[in-house]
Design an enzyme around this catalytic site. Structure first.
Site: not given
Ligand code: PMM
Length: 266
Positions: A211, A244
Site C-alpha cells: 500500500k 493478506r
Molecule cells: N485491502 C484491499 C482490498 N481488500 N480486505 C481486507 N480485509 N483488508 C484490506 O486491507 C484490504 C482488503 C486493497 O486492495 P488490494 O486488493 O489491491 O490490495
C-alpha cells in the site's frame, strides 16, 4: 510468542486494482496464480472482483459476479480455501454456496444492508473491516481525534450490530482497514497499537500489502514487498491471526524464520 498467522494470498480479478489489476482477468490465469500462491504457502486465496483503490468507481453486482464466481467455483473445486472479497450480500451468498469459507467485507457490513443477514444465514466466517465510505469518498473521511480509539470504537459498534443480528462471535474477524479513510500516519499508529485491536478478542487480519503508506520503503507497489513482509512479521508478534499479501512466498519464508526463532532450531 503469538502463533503463526494464516497467509491470505491476494487474487484480484479486476482490470484496475492498484498492484495486480489486469493481470488475472481470465479464469485460467487467475486459477494458475492461485495455485502458485498455494504452492508458495498461502492458506487462503482472497478473490476480489471490484477494485477498492482510492478513487475507483463502483461496478455493478452482475459484473462483479461474472468476474469472481467462475474463479471461486474452480478454486473450491480443487479444495483450495477461498475468501470472497466483496461488499455485496448477493456476491457473498453466491460465493459461499460455491464453497467459499470467508466473506471479506471491506465495509464491515455498511455498504450493503443485506450483508448481515447473508452472513448470519451462511456458515461463513465474516471479516469485518473498518470503513467509513467507498473508494470515491474515503480520502475525505480520514479525520480522527485519536485514530486508534476511533477505529476501535467504530469497529466495536459493528461488532455489537453483528452480534445483535445473530452472528456467532466465533464467526467474526476484524481488520483495521489500512489505507481506507486513513492517511499514512493513521496506518502507522494503528499498526503500533495493533495489540489493542487484538485485545478485543477477535482474530485480526492485516492488509498492508504494497500500500501507498509504504512508499518511503519502495517507490512502486512491487518494490514494497520487503516492507510488507516486515510488517507481517511484526503483526504476527502483535498477535494478528492473518495477513493478506501479494508476495506469498516471501511472507511464508519470513514466517518460517520466525518459527525457527520460536523453536530455537530451523
Ligand atoms: N485491502 C484491499 C482490498 N481488500 N480486505 C481486507 N480485509 N483488508 C484490506 O486491507 C484490504 C482488503 C486493497 O486492495 P488490494 O486488493 O489491491 O490490495
Amino acid at each position: 510468542m503469538a502463533k503463526r498467522p494464516l497467509i491470505f494470498g491476494i487474487l484480484n480479478v479486476t482490470p484496475d486494482s492498484f498492484s495486480d489489476g489486469g493481470l488475472f482477468t481470465d479464469v485460467d490465469s487467475a486459477v494458475a496464480h492461485a495455485r502458485a500462491m498455494v504452492a508458495a504457502g498461502a492458506d487462503v486465496i482472497d478473490v476480489g472482483g471490484e477494485s477498492t483503490r482510492p478513487g475507483a468507481a463502483r461496478i455493478d453486482a452482475d459484473e462483479e459476479q461474472k468476474r469472481v464466481l467462475p474463479v471461486v467455483r474452480a478454486l473450491c473445486g480443487e479444495g483450495i480455501v477461498v475468501s470472497i472479497d466483496t461488499m455485496r450480500a448477493a456476491t457473498a451468498t453466491a460465493a459461499v454456496s460455491l464453497g467459499a469459507t470467508y466473506v471479506n467485507d471491506v465495509s464491515g457490513g455498511l455498504a450493503d444492508p443485506g450483508m448481515v443477514t447473508a452472513v448470519t444465514h451462511s456458515p461463513a466466517t465474516y471479516i469485518a473491516m473498518h470503513w467509513r465510505g467507498d473508494s470515491e469518498s474515503m480520502e475525505d473521511l480520514a479525520t480522527y481525534d485519536n485514530v486508534t480509539a476511533d477505529v476501535l470504537s467504530e469497529l466495536g459498534a459493528r461488532v455489537e450490530f453483528l452480534m445483535e443480528h445473530g452472528l456467532e462471535p466465533n464467526r467474526l474477524w476484524l481488520d483495521p482497514g489500512l489505507g481506507f479513510a486513513k492517511d499514512a500516519d493513521h496506518n502507522w499508529a494503528l499498526l503500533r497499537d495493533l495489540d489493542q485491536l487484538v485485545a478485543l478478542g477477535y482474530p485480526v487480519l492485516i492488509g498492508a500489502s504494497r500500500k501507498r503508506f509504504l512508499s518511503p520503503f519502495g517507490e512502486t507497489p512491487a518494490d514494497r514487498d520487503e516492507a510488507t513482509t516486515t510488517i507481517s512479521v511484526l503483526a504476527a508478534d502483535a498477535g494478528a491471526a492473518a495477513v493478506r499479501v501479494h508476495d506469498v512466498g516471501g511472507t511464508a519464508r519470513a514466517f518460517d524464520v520466525r518459527d525457527a526463532w520460536v523453536r530455537g532450531e530451523a
